[in-house]
Design a protein around this motif. Structure first.
Motif, short mmCIF file in Angstrom:
data_model
loop_
_atom_site.label_atom_id
_atom_site.label_comp_id
_atom_site.label_asym_id
_atom_site.label_seq_id
_atom_site.Cartn_x
_atom_site.Cartn_y
_atom_site.Cartn_z
N TYR A 176 0.83 -1.20 0.00
CA TYR A 176 0.00 0.00 0.00
C TYR A 176 0.87 1.25 0.00
O TYR A 176 0.63 2.19 -0.78
CB TYR A 176 -0.93 0.01 1.21
N TYR A 177 1.86 1.28 0.88
CA TYR A 177 2.71 2.47 0.98
C TYR A 177 3.42 2.75 -0.34
O TYR A 177 3.44 3.90 -0.81
CB TYR A 177 3.74 2.29 2.10
N CYS A 178 4.00 1.71 -0.94
CA CYS A 178 4.74 1.90 -2.19
C CYS A 178 3.81 2.32 -3.32
O CYS A 178 4.16 3.20 -4.12
CB CYS A 178 5.50 0.64 -2.56
N LYS A 231 9.78 1.92 9.08
CA LYS A 231 8.54 2.20 8.36
C LYS A 231 8.67 1.72 6.91
O LYS A 231 9.78 1.47 6.42
CB LYS A 231 8.24 3.70 8.42
N LYS A 286 0.98 3.96 -3.10
CA LYS A 286 0.54 5.33 -2.86
C LYS A 286 1.66 6.32 -3.16
O LYS A 286 1.46 7.33 -3.87
CB LYS A 286 0.09 5.48 -1.40
N ASP A 320 8.71 3.10 4.16
CA ASP A 320 9.54 3.88 3.24
C ASP A 320 10.94 3.30 3.10
O ASP A 320 11.63 3.56 2.11
CB ASP A 320 9.61 5.34 3.68
N SER A 373 3.68 -2.95 9.61
CA SER A 373 2.63 -3.41 8.69
C SER A 373 1.58 -4.17 9.49
O SER A 373 1.64 -4.24 10.72
CB SER A 373 3.23 -4.32 7.61
#
Length: 275
Positions: free
Chosen positions: A16-18, A225, A20, A227, A181
């Motif tokens: 999800y993070y990547c 995190k 977004k 990132d 996560s």
């Protein structure tokens, strides 16, 4: 030309993070999720998303075709990320649980990769990125199913790299240690589904496992995190010659080094103490 990137396992965490962050940076992102409600949620957030269940060959085929329709027929980068952990001592795991672990963490990756390779060969370029784990380098107790699936991905990727020599396709491994996560919450659910805790000789140790998996706050000081995974992924995306392996988090560097220099019995003494 903006690169088209397909990412699996985007309902939460690293995927999800990547998805977004890369969407916000202007990449042509297609995220994928297993559940329709997650697909709808990401689309509403402005992240283009398709339904793709890595445990179903038909869903993989359908999801890839939907992704190609969005990108105009090209996949420049495939980021295989969808996975979960099945805790429990190997002796307590039903064989069906081990099969489920490999369907999600290994066989689905193979099927999607197998379908993407001809596309990349035809378009004359492509990058495949595998999100492995420090547990693809060393093993830890009560993580045998996950260990085995990640060790398999490591060997699979090393082999595929050799077979892709002299083609326009590169393949890279990202090997994170602990990352913030939903991994622990999902692992706890799978533990409760498959493990007969009361009848196990590991009962007392399982109490500690459940306590660790049930904590909402991060207790491992090495946890980073998501990132931290985005950075090597961007390196692969932007590099003309991406590296074969990218270590992420201090534990991966430490255990990767110790595996190379220590005899097995000494490494085991360290690993047996690890949580």
């Amino acid at each position: 030309m903006t690169q088209s990137i397909l990412i699996t396992g985007c309902s939460s965490g690293i995927g999800y993070y990547c998805a977004k962050a890369l969407t916000e940076q202007g990449f042509n992102i297609v995220a994928s999720c297993r559940k329709p409600e997650d697909v709808e949620r990401l689309n509403q957030e402005g992240i283009r998303c398709v339904q793709l269940d890595v445990t179903s060959e038909q869903s993989i085929t359908d999801g890839l075709q939907q992704a190609l329709a969005i990108t105009g027929g090209s996949i420049d980068v495939l980021f295989n990320n969808a996975a979960y952990g099945q805790p429990g001592a190997l002796e307590d795991l039903p064989t069906s649980a081990l099969r489920e672990q490999f369907e999600a963490n290994f066989f689905g990756w193979h099927e999607l990769t197998k379908q993407v390779i001809p596309l990349m060969l035809a378009q004359g370029h492509g990058k495949i990125v595998q999100n492995s784990s420090v547990l693809g380098l060393v093993a830890m107790k009560y993580r045998g199913a996950y260990n085995a699936s990640k060790f398999a991905i490591e060997g699979y990727t090393d082999t595929l790299r050799l077979e892709l020599t002299n083609t326009p396709i590169t393949i890279s491994l990202i090997e994170p240690g602990p990352i913030e996560s939903q991994f622990r919450a999902n692992a706890k659910r799978m533990f409760e589904r498959h493990i007969d805790m009361a009848g196990s000789r590991h009962h007392d140790n399982y109490q500690d496992t459940l306590s660790r998996l049930g904590k909402e706050e991060v207790t491992n000081k090495f946890t980073l995190k998501p990132d931290a995974v985005l950075r090597p992924l961007l390196d692969v995306i932007n590099s003309s010659h991406p590296k074969s392996r990218y270590y992420v988090t201090q534990p991966t560097y430490i255990f990767g080094f110790l595996r190379r220099i220590l005899p097995t019995h000494l490494l085991d003494k360290l690993l047996i103490k690890s949580n």
